[in-house]
Design an enzyme around this catalytic site. Structure first.
Site, short mmCIF file in Angstrom:
data_model
loop_
_atom_site.label_atom_id
_atom_site.label_comp_id
_atom_site.label_asym_id
_atom_site.label_seq_id
_atom_site.Cartn_x
_atom_site.Cartn_y
_atom_site.Cartn_z
N VAL A 101 0.76 -1.21 -0.03
CA VAL A 101 0.00 -0.15 -0.02
C VAL A 101 0.99 1.23 -0.11
O VAL A 101 1.83 1.32 0.85
CB VAL A 101 -0.88 -0.12 1.20
CG1 VAL A 101 -1.79 1.27 1.08
CG2 VAL A 101 -1.81 -1.22 1.44
N CYS A 102 0.71 2.34 -1.06
CA CYS A 102 1.26 3.53 -0.77
C CYS A 102 2.87 3.35 -0.94
O CYS A 102 3.35 2.51 -2.01
CB CYS A 102 1.03 4.26 0.22
SG CYS A 102 1.43 6.30 0.11
N THR A 103 3.72 3.81 -0.03
CA THR A 103 5.03 3.76 -0.21
C THR A 103 5.56 2.45 0.38
O THR A 103 6.80 2.24 0.07
CB THR A 103 5.79 4.68 0.71
OG1 THR A 103 5.35 4.66 1.94
CG2 THR A 103 5.49 6.14 0.06
N THR A 121 2.70 3.31 -7.05
CA THR A 121 2.72 3.89 -5.59
C THR A 121 2.01 5.14 -5.73
O THR A 121 1.28 5.73 -6.59
CB THR A 121 4.20 3.91 -5.10
OG1 THR A 121 4.30 4.39 -3.74
CG2 THR A 121 4.95 5.10 -6.08
N ALA A 154 -1.80 2.40 -5.13
CA ALA A 154 -1.41 4.12 -4.81
C ALA A 154 -1.77 4.42 -3.41
O ALA A 154 -1.38 3.49 -2.53
CB ALA A 154 -2.34 4.78 -5.86
#
Length: 350
Positions: A101-103, A121, A154
């Site tokens: 998730v994300c970073t 990302t 993202a």
């Protein structure tokens, strides 16, 4: 399902997927959720909340269907933590699917798990992911990406989108749809990350003549910015200004102008009440149809849908009539999404 946590982890990156999977259990799912940290101790999230772990990474023995690697604001420090990266690799070997998730994508990349794979990302960090890990094929506009057993998503809430996709894989669309309705989220949100990105700034250039051209486009997107006009302002040939854009900006003059105009239109739609013909004229698109085509091509949504989504959360406003909304939204997916939202439902995947 196992979630690996660490000091500074973003709370929603952890709780969003957990909420999806545990809600799925209310509709026939059979997920067993466990939180692992490097040593089994609690961690303090980026929000300052203490988060307990069920076990250490070494104590995870049984294979799991899903391993979730969340992100955190201090990802630049995290990717240098060899012990954490070892935990990521170790847990990945016991998982049928590893999802970030994300970073969290940076942790997967640093652990060597995204080499040669497509990945996503947060839009703010897409360029850094591609630069630091050139073997990763970054998809900057994707909400989430699946490549083999690896899935990446993202920013923050996109972990919910990814988790719903996994629930659909495991238990079918009806269960995933029930979870989405219960959580009041889209089964598949319209558009990609481009609609969330910040306004682009004129890129740095060593060429003063090109800087004047870029500044003029940014200051007045609705003016005449044909290739001939820009070459005249720069005092060089059309061929030369085209070469400068390629070398200094990394795109063509026409694409740069369209991007600036698109962002100017986004700003007007977010903050003003001008009708679409006025927005199109002020930003250089000329007609509402040209404006619509640019929005659909770059953002995946129509100007009307963009305005509806980003002007207000809807709190305190009168609900629009679904039929009226649908008539003014030419894009089929957006049309279905908005009708469903107005009726209190969520759209299934195409």
């Amino acid at each position: 399902m196992t979630v690996l946590v660490f000091p500074g982890v973003r709370l929603l990156d952890v709780t969003g997927p957990i909420e999806v999977f545990t809600t799925a259990n209310e509709f026939g799912g059979r997920y067993r959720v466990q939180i692992a940290s490097e040593d089994g101790a609690e961690v303090i999230t980026s929000a300052g909340i203490h988060l307990s772990a069920d076990l250490s990474a070494d104590d995870v023995q049984e294979p799991c269907d899903v391993l979730v690697i969340p992100g955190g604001p201090e990802w630049e420090t995290l990717i240098k933590d060899d012990t954490l990266l070892d935990s990521v690799r170790q847990l990945n070997e016991k998982s049928r699917c590893t999802a970030s998730v994300c970073t969290g994508a940076f942790l997967l990349a640093a652990a060597g798990l995204l080499n040669g794979r497509r990945a996503a990302t947060h839009w703010r960090h897409s360029r850094q992911l591609a630069t630091r890990f050139p073997s990763v094929r970054v998809q900057p506009d994707a909400i989430f990406v699946r490549d083999g057993q690896m899935m990446t998503s993202a920013g923050v809430s996109a972990g919910i989108d990814l988790s719903l996709a996994l629930v659909e894989d495991h238990y079918g669309a009806e269960v995933a749809r029930s979870v989405a309705k219960d959580m009041v989220v889209f089964m598949q949100r319209p558009g990609g990350q481009s609609q969330f990105s910040v306004r682009s700034r004129a890129p740095h250039t060593r060429q003063e003549m090109l800087r004047r051209v870029l500044d003029t486009v940014a200051e007045n997107p609705g003016a005449n910015h044909t290739l001939t006009a820009m070459a005249r302002r720069a005092g060089v040939s059309v061929r030369h200004v085209t070469r400068l854009f390629d070398e200094e900006v990394g795109t063509t003059p026409a694409r740069y102008v369209e991007q600036v105009r698109l962002e100017a239109a986004q700003a007007l739609l977010e903050t003003g009440d001008d009708p679409l013909p006025v927005v199109a004229r002020r930003t250089g698109f000329g007609s509402p149809e040209s404006l619509r085509r640019a929005f659909v091509r770059h953002l995946g949504v129509t100007p009307g849908a963009f305005r509806t989504s980003f002007r207000t959360t809807g709190v305190g406003t009168k609900d629009p009539a679904p039929a009226a909304v649908a008539r003014h939204s030419p894009h089929p997916h957006v049309r279905l999404s908005m009708i469903a939202a107005a009726k209190g439902y969520r759209c299934p995947r195409d």
